[in-house]
Motif scaffolding. Structure first.
Motif, PDB file in Angstrom:
ATOM      1  N   ARG A  10       0.834  -1.197   0.000  1.00 25.47           N
ATOM      2  CA  ARG A  10       0.000   0.000   0.000  1.00 25.47           C
ATOM      3  C   ARG A  10       0.875   1.257   0.000  1.00 25.47           C
ATOM      4  O   ARG A  10       1.870   1.328   0.704  1.00 25.47           O
ATOM      5  CB  ARG A  10      -0.879  -0.022   1.250  1.00 25.47           C
ATOM      6  CG  ARG A  10      -1.963   1.039   1.260  1.00 25.47           C
ATOM      7  CD  ARG A  10      -2.824   0.887   2.523  1.00 25.47           C
ATOM      8  NE  ARG A  10      -3.486   2.143   2.793  1.00 25.47           N
ATOM      9  CZ  ARG A  10      -4.659   2.495   2.261  1.00 25.47           C
ATOM     10  NH1 ARG A  10      -5.291   1.673   1.460  1.00 25.47           N
ATOM     11  NH2 ARG A  10      -5.178   3.673   2.540  1.00 25.47           N
ATOM     12  N   LYS A  11       0.465   2.222  -0.842  1.00 22.81           N
ATOM     13  CA  LYS A  11       1.197   3.497  -0.885  1.00 22.81           C
ATOM     14  C   LYS A  11       0.239   4.639  -1.193  1.00 22.81           C
ATOM     15  O   LYS A  11      -0.508   4.587  -2.171  1.00 22.81           O
ATOM     16  CB  LYS A  11       2.281   3.433  -1.968  1.00 22.81           C
ATOM     17  CG  LYS A  11       3.103   4.706  -2.109  1.00 22.81           C
ATOM     18  CD  LYS A  11       3.968   4.953  -0.897  1.00 22.81           C
ATOM     19  CE  LYS A  11       4.718   6.259  -0.984  1.00 22.81           C
ATOM     20  NZ  LYS A  11       5.573   6.483   0.209  1.00 22.81           N
ATOM     21  N   ARG A  12       0.289   5.665  -0.373  1.00 21.53           N
ATOM     22  CA  ARG A  12      -0.563   6.824  -0.584  1.00 21.53           C
ATOM     23  C   ARG A  12       0.295   8.071  -0.768  1.00 21.53           C
ATOM     24  O   ARG A  12       1.309   8.245  -0.098  1.00 21.53           O
ATOM     25  CB  ARG A  12      -1.465   6.994   0.638  1.00 21.53           C
ATOM     26  CG  ARG A  12      -2.529   8.049   0.417  1.00 21.53           C
ATOM     27  CD  ARG A  12      -3.603   7.914   1.442  1.00 21.53           C
ATOM     28  NE  ARG A  12      -3.167   8.499   2.704  1.00 21.53           N
ATOM     29  CZ  ARG A  12      -3.976   8.703   3.733  1.00 21.53           C
ATOM     30  NH1 ARG A  12      -5.236   8.342   3.665  1.00 21.53           N
ATOM     31  NH2 ARG A  12      -3.509   9.236   4.833  1.00 21.53           N
ATOM     32  N   VAL A  17      -4.528   7.371  -3.197  1.00 23.16           N
ATOM     33  CA  VAL A  17      -4.051   6.026  -2.859  1.00 23.16           C
ATOM     34  C   VAL A  17      -3.567   5.403  -4.163  1.00 23.16           C
ATOM     35  O   VAL A  17      -4.358   5.007  -5.004  1.00 23.16           O
ATOM     36  CB  VAL A  17      -5.162   5.174  -2.216  1.00 23.16           C
ATOM     37  CG1 VAL A  17      -4.627   3.779  -1.887  1.00 23.16           C
ATOM     38  CG2 VAL A  17      -5.683   5.855  -0.957  1.00 23.16           C
ATOM     39  N   ASP A  20      -3.185   0.082  -3.441  1.00 20.30           N
ATOM     40  CA  ASP A  20      -4.200  -0.098  -2.401  1.00 20.30           C
ATOM     41  C   ASP A  20      -4.344  -1.559  -1.973  1.00 20.30           C
ATOM     42  O   ASP A  20      -5.386  -2.172  -2.183  1.00 20.30           O
ATOM     43  CB  ASP A  20      -5.525   0.456  -2.947  1.00 20.30           C
ATOM     44  CG  ASP A  20      -6.584   0.600  -1.859  1.00 20.30           C
ATOM     45  OD1 ASP A  20      -6.237   0.436  -0.676  1.00 20.30           O
ATOM     46  OD2 ASP A  20      -7.738   0.870  -2.205  1.00 20.30           O
ATOM     47  N   ASP A  56       3.604   2.329   2.629  1.00 20.01           N
ATOM     48  CA  ASP A  56       2.945   2.671   3.894  1.00 20.01           C
ATOM     49  C   ASP A  56       2.599   1.392   4.652  1.00 20.01           C
ATOM     50  O   ASP A  56       2.537   1.384   5.878  1.00 20.01           O
ATOM     51  CB  ASP A  56       1.659   3.462   3.636  1.00 20.01           C
ATOM     52  CG  ASP A  56       1.950   4.796   2.966  1.00 20.01           C
ATOM     53  OD1 ASP A  56       2.966   5.431   3.337  1.00 20.01           O
ATOM     54  OD2 ASP A  56       1.200   5.189   2.065  1.00 20.01           O
TER      55      ASP A  56
END
Ligand code: ADP
Ligand code: ADP
Length: 220
Positions: A10-12, A17, A20, A56
């Protein structure tokens, strides 16, 4: 056995986002196509696999280990990213010599990969004068320099002429036949159907399909 394992990644970026909760595996001896529309999260996923950005949550493992723990990364994984950073004033060969030097690889590999991508005749010209196809070939030569068992190619077909596209297909097939694990992104399904053994399709940072191409074509 060389593999890439992406687990609940996950990376925002602020309100976006980008990735996800992605989970998929890239297996050895196969070309895995990574397909999705522009903005789906393909480049971000590749950057996370390569440790160019920190997730994240979740993890991306190269042979069971995070990229950052690899002591000689170029011998484990090679990558052609979308925006290959080429110094326009630097000769193609010097670009590879510098990469080889900073990664503790011998000069002999530079000549080998230049031959492998068909760039030997232009190797002493400055990269600023290279066509897009030649820039792609130089980027691929850089990815192959450490003879890595794992390869990532972000939109490698972009900007190539028909001959270049045929060439890259053949190259990917032969690299996979050598037992390497290969992840190739494209926003065009039609491109990957021709090249890939397996497809991971994503949309808005999520896996929407994970299937062998043979299975996909059998049910189509
Ligand atoms: P793709 O490679 O599939 O086109 P990207 O991974 O480049 O998709 O982008 C996924 C989403 O994340 C897009 O909405 C993009 O604008 C956003 N994004 C990617 N990188 C950044 C960044 N460094 N800062 C802010 N947003 C980003
Ligand atoms: P692609 O998806 O074709 O790789 P992008 O335009 O998504 O290209 O990304 C190119 C570069 O721009 C990447 O390094 C990415 O991190 C950055 N980037 C993408 N979207 C944004 C954004 N919204 N804000 C800041 N940087 C971004």
């Amino acid at each position: 056995e060389p593999t890439i394992e992406v687990r609940a990644l996950r990376k925002r970026y602020r309100s976006t986002v980008a990735v996800d909760g992605l989970t998929f595996t890239v297996r050895p001896g196969e070309v895995t196509g990574f397909v999705g529309p522009n903005g789906a999260g393909k480049s971000t996923t590749m950057r996370l696999i390569l440790g160019l950005d920190a997730p994240d949550a979740g993890e991306a493992l190269i042979n069971g280990r995070p990229y950052r723990s690899l002591r000689t990364p170029l011998t484990h994984v090679g990558a052609l990213l979308d925006a290959a950073a080429l110094h326009p004033g630097r000769r193609g060969r010097d670009h590879l010599l510098w990469l080889a030097h900073t990664n503790g690889l011998g000069k002999r590999r530079v000549s080998e990969v230049l031959d492998q991508v068909g760039l030997a005749p232009a190797a002493r010209r400055r990269a600023g004068g290279y066509s897009l196809g030649m820039q792609q070939r130089l980027g691929i030569a850089a990815a192959l320099l450490g003879d890595p068992p794992i390869l990532l190619f972000d939109e490698p077909v972009n900007g190539l002429d028909p001959d270049g596209i045929v060439w890259i297909r053949g190259l990917l097939r032969s690299l996979a036949a050598e037992g390497r694990a290969i992840l190739v992104s494209s926003h065009l399904m039609s491109e990957l159907e021709e090249i890939a053994d397996h497809l991971v399709a994503i949309g808005r940072g999520r896996v929407v399909a994970d299937t062998s191409v043979a299975e996909l074509l059998a049910t189509a």
